[in-house]
Design a protein around this motif. Sequence first.
Motif, PDB file in Angstrom:
ATOM      1  N   ARG A 152      -4.142  -4.331   9.751  1.00 19.42           N
ATOM      2  CA  ARG A 152      -4.004  -3.150   9.120  1.00 19.42           C
ATOM      3  C   ARG A 152      -3.628  -2.325   8.855  1.00 19.42           C
ATOM      4  NH1 ARG A 152      -8.668  -4.218  11.782  1.00 19.42           N
ATOM      5  NH2 ARG A 152     -11.105  -3.299  10.747  1.00 19.42           N
ATOM      6  N   VAL A 153      -2.811  -1.699   7.597  1.00 16.59           N
ATOM      7  CA  VAL A 153      -1.791  -1.404   7.664  1.00 16.59           C
ATOM      8  C   VAL A 153      -2.040   0.350   8.431  1.00 16.59           C
ATOM      9  CG1 VAL A 153      -0.861   0.620   5.932  1.00 16.59           C
ATOM     10  CG2 VAL A 153      -1.390  -1.314   5.143  1.00 16.59           C
ATOM     11  N   VAL A 154      -1.016   0.430   9.046  1.00 16.62           N
ATOM     12  CA  VAL A 154      -1.112   1.841  10.392  1.00 16.62           C
ATOM     13  C   VAL A 154      -0.627   2.909   9.750  1.00 16.62           C
ATOM     14  CG1 VAL A 154      -0.480   3.005  11.991  1.00 16.62           C
ATOM     15  CG2 VAL A 154      -1.555   0.533  12.031  1.00 16.62           C
ATOM     16  N   LEU A 155      -0.720   4.056   9.693  1.00 18.11           N
ATOM     17  CA  LEU A 155      -0.318   5.989   9.352  1.00 18.11           C
ATOM     18  C   LEU A 155      -0.139   6.488  10.508  1.00 18.11           C
ATOM     19  CD1 LEU A 155      -0.429   7.524   5.945  1.00 18.11           C
ATOM     20  CD2 LEU A 155      -0.871   8.635   8.575  1.00 18.11           C
ATOM     21  N   PHE A 156       0.932   7.123  10.905  1.00 16.76           N
ATOM     22  CA  PHE A 156       1.535   8.303  11.765  1.00 16.76           C
ATOM     23  C   PHE A 156       2.182   9.420  11.019  1.00 16.76           C
ATOM     24  CE2 PHE A 156       2.927  10.822  14.789  1.00 16.76           C
ATOM     25  CZ  PHE A 156       2.556  10.382  16.183  1.00 16.76           C
ATOM     26  N   GLY A 157       1.797  10.094  11.551  1.00 18.82           N
ATOM     27  CA  GLY A 157       2.218  11.688  11.158  1.00 18.82           C
ATOM     28  C   GLY A 157       2.176  12.538   9.806  1.00 18.82           C
ATOM     29  N   GLY A 158       2.876  13.222   9.654  1.00 18.98           N
ATOM     30  CA  GLY A 158       3.578  13.782   8.677  1.00 18.98           C
ATOM     31  C   GLY A 158       3.354  15.511   8.315  1.00 18.98           C
ATOM     32  N   GLU A 159       4.113  15.687   7.201  1.00 19.07           N
ATOM     33  CA  GLU A 159       3.586  17.038   7.751  1.00 19.07           C
ATOM     34  C   GLU A 159       2.396  17.400   5.914  1.00 19.07           C
ATOM     35  OE1 GLU A 159       6.031  21.538   6.233  1.00 19.07           O
ATOM     36  OE2 GLU A 159       7.383  19.317   7.102  1.00 19.07           O
ATOM     37  N   ASP A 160       1.389  18.650   6.651  1.00 15.30           N
ATOM     38  CA  ASP A 160       0.330  18.811   5.331  1.00 15.30           C
ATOM     39  C   ASP A 160       0.947  20.199   4.881  1.00 15.30           C
ATOM     40  OD1 ASP A 160      -0.048  21.203   6.899  1.00 15.30           O
ATOM     41  OD2 ASP A 160      -1.879  21.120   7.398  1.00 15.30           O
ATOM     42  N   ARG A 161      -0.435  20.628   3.803  1.00 15.45           N
ATOM     43  CA  ARG A 161      -0.002  21.176   2.610  1.00 15.45           C
ATOM     44  C   ARG A 161       0.852  22.912   3.526  1.00 15.45           C
ATOM     45  NH1 ARG A 161      -3.745  21.255  -1.156  1.00 15.45           N
ATOM     46  NH2 ARG A 161      -4.429  20.270   0.023  1.00 15.45           N
TER      47      ARG A 161
ATOM     48  N   ARG B 221      -0.560  14.940   2.637  1.00 18.91           N
ATOM     49  CA  ARG B 221       0.770  15.128   3.572  1.00 18.91           C
ATOM     50  C   ARG B 221       1.802  14.392   2.760  1.00 18.91           C
ATOM     51  NH1 ARG B 221      -1.547  11.805   8.248  1.00 18.91           N
ATOM     52  NH2 ARG B 221      -3.142  13.182   8.306  1.00 18.91           N
ATOM     53  N   HIS B 222       3.166  14.145   3.376  1.00 20.52           N
ATOM     54  CA  HIS B 222       3.904  13.775   3.325  1.00 20.52           C
ATOM     55  C   HIS B 222       4.840  13.236   4.272  1.00 20.52           C
ATOM     56  CE1 HIS B 222       7.152  17.051   3.384  1.00 20.52           C
ATOM     57  NE2 HIS B 222       5.996  17.979   3.525  1.00 20.52           N
ATOM     58  N   SER B 223       5.992  12.757   4.124  1.00 21.80           N
ATOM     59  CA  SER B 223       6.912  12.343   5.095  1.00 21.80           C
ATOM     60  C   SER B 223       6.511  11.572   6.363  1.00 21.80           C
ATOM     61  CB  SER B 223       7.734  13.813   5.966  1.00 21.80           C
ATOM     62  OG  SER B 223       8.261  14.437   4.691  1.00 21.80           O
ATOM     63  N   HIS B 224       5.498  10.937   6.534  1.00 15.87           N
ATOM     64  CA  HIS B 224       4.175  10.392   7.323  1.00 15.87           C
ATOM     65  C   HIS B 224       5.539   8.597   7.382  1.00 15.87           C
ATOM     66  CE1 HIS B 224       2.721  10.153   2.947  1.00 15.87           C
ATOM     67  NE2 HIS B 224       2.117   8.951   3.370  1.00 15.87           N
ATOM     68  N   ALA B 225       4.586   8.103   7.919  1.00 17.19           N
ATOM     69  CA  ALA B 225       5.459   6.620   7.829  1.00 17.19           C
ATOM     70  C   ALA B 225       4.471   5.482   8.204  1.00 17.19           C
ATOM     71  CB  ALA B 225       6.177   6.572   9.685  1.00 17.19           C
ATOM     72  N   MET B 226       4.310   3.940   7.907  1.00 23.35           N
ATOM     73  CA  MET B 226       3.040   3.418   7.937  1.00 23.35           C
ATOM     74  C   MET B 226       3.926   1.566   8.152  1.00 23.35           C
ATOM     75  SD  MET B 226       1.684   4.287   4.415  1.00 23.35           S
ATOM     76  CE  MET B 226       1.521   2.902   3.973  1.00 23.35           C
ATOM     77  N   ALA B 227       3.395   1.123   8.608  1.00 28.47           N
ATOM     78  CA  ALA B 227       4.169  -0.526   8.948  1.00 28.47           C
ATOM     79  C   ALA B 227       2.634  -1.012   8.926  1.00 28.47           C
ATOM     80  CB  ALA B 227       4.365  -0.612   9.522  1.00 28.47           C
TER      81      ALA B 227
ATOM     82  N   VAL C  82       0.565  -0.946   0.263  1.00 20.90           N
ATOM     83  CA  VAL C  82      -0.238   0.286  -0.018  1.00 20.90           C
ATOM     84  C   VAL C  82       0.715   1.636   0.064  1.00 20.90           C
ATOM     85  CG1 VAL C  82      -1.490   1.241   1.522  1.00 20.90           C
ATOM     86  CG2 VAL C  82      -1.909  -1.106   1.350  1.00 20.90           C
ATOM     87  N   LEU C  83       0.674   2.331  -0.735  1.00 20.00           N
ATOM     88  CA  LEU C  83       1.316   3.223  -0.924  1.00 20.00           C
ATOM     89  C   LEU C  83       0.331   4.872  -0.720  1.00 20.00           C
ATOM     90  CD1 LEU C  83       3.436   4.983  -3.902  1.00 20.00           C
ATOM     91  CD2 LEU C  83       1.579   6.183  -3.321  1.00 20.00           C
ATOM     92  N   TYR C  84       0.910   5.509  -0.030  1.00 17.47           N
ATOM     93  CA  TYR C  84       0.356   6.368   0.253  1.00 17.47           C
ATOM     94  C   TYR C  84       0.710   7.547   0.431  1.00 17.47           C
ATOM     95  CZ  TYR C  84      -3.668   9.749   2.260  1.00 17.47           C
ATOM     96  OH  TYR C  84      -4.886  10.708   2.402  1.00 17.47           O
ATOM     97  N   GLY C  85       0.024   8.657  -0.414  1.00 21.63           N
ATOM     98  CA  GLY C  85       0.462  10.151  -0.122  1.00 21.63           C
ATOM     99  C   GLY C  85       1.564  10.527  -1.184  1.00 21.63           C
ATOM    100  N   GLY C  86       2.716  11.668  -0.035  1.00 21.74           N
ATOM    101  CA  GLY C  86       3.418  12.508  -0.813  1.00 21.74           C
ATOM    102  C   GLY C  86       3.736  13.873  -1.479  1.00 21.74           C
ATOM    103  N   THR C  87       4.243  14.296  -1.897  1.00 17.12           N
ATOM    104  CA  THR C  87       4.625  15.571  -2.852  1.00 17.12           C
ATOM    105  C   THR C  87       5.191  15.142  -4.428  1.00 17.12           C
ATOM    106  OG1 THR C  87       5.330  16.353  -0.637  1.00 17.12           O
ATOM    107  CG2 THR C  87       6.676  17.380  -2.926  1.00 17.12           C
ATOM    108  N   GLY C  88       4.352  15.889  -5.039  1.00 17.52           N
ATOM    109  CA  GLY C  88       4.255  15.188  -6.702  1.00 17.52           C
ATOM    110  C   GLY C  88       4.832  16.230  -7.111  1.00 17.52           C
TER     111      GLY C  88
END
Length: 194
Positions: free
Chosen positions: A98-107, A85-91, A51-57
């Motif tokens: 389930r995949v868990v996502l935490f944190g990051g930085e918004d726009r 968001r970008h710079s978050h973490a998932m595991a 699973v891939l989520y978010g990032g900066t394009g």
Amino acid sequence: VTGVQTCALPILLGDTLEWNGSGWTLRTPPQSPPVRLGHAMAYDQARNRTVLYGGTGLPGSLRNDTWEWDGTNWTQVLVSGPGVRHSHAMAFLSQLNRVVLFGGEDRFGVLLGDTWTYDGTAWTQLAIPGPAPRRGHGMVLRLGMDRLVLFGGRLDAQTLADDTWELIGPRAASANAWGTGCGNLAMAPQAPPV
């Protein structure tokens, strides 16, 4: 999917590479996510998907899309999620499947401290206590313990975090002093070993 940062200018690649235990193989799927960096990925063991989520394009736009890799092709999953968001973490937390996502930085440059789970059909925000908002942290499954371990990250432009947290699933929470009770999830700070 890789994004490469050079010293001069960022070079974003839309490659899909697979690791077989001894080397990387370039894959050429018929469909791929748009190029990006600062995204997070996790392998969903329950569904045999990455699973891939978010990032900066490009050109610096934040993404809030969910993609899944099945070993042959990427598929965009059209679900509402945790927001751009970008710079978050998932595991992947095996106890919850389930995949868990935490944190990051918004726009707007605001650091995020929210926790989300993804089950293959929907993202769900968890209302649990946890670490301070951050970006650039790491998070992995602690094998045999059914816990996710989160470490470090950046708390602001000058402050690097050096704390460690565990996300404990519902069955384990009641067995540990840092849990919030039977049937709930909790993130708890861990003291360094003596």
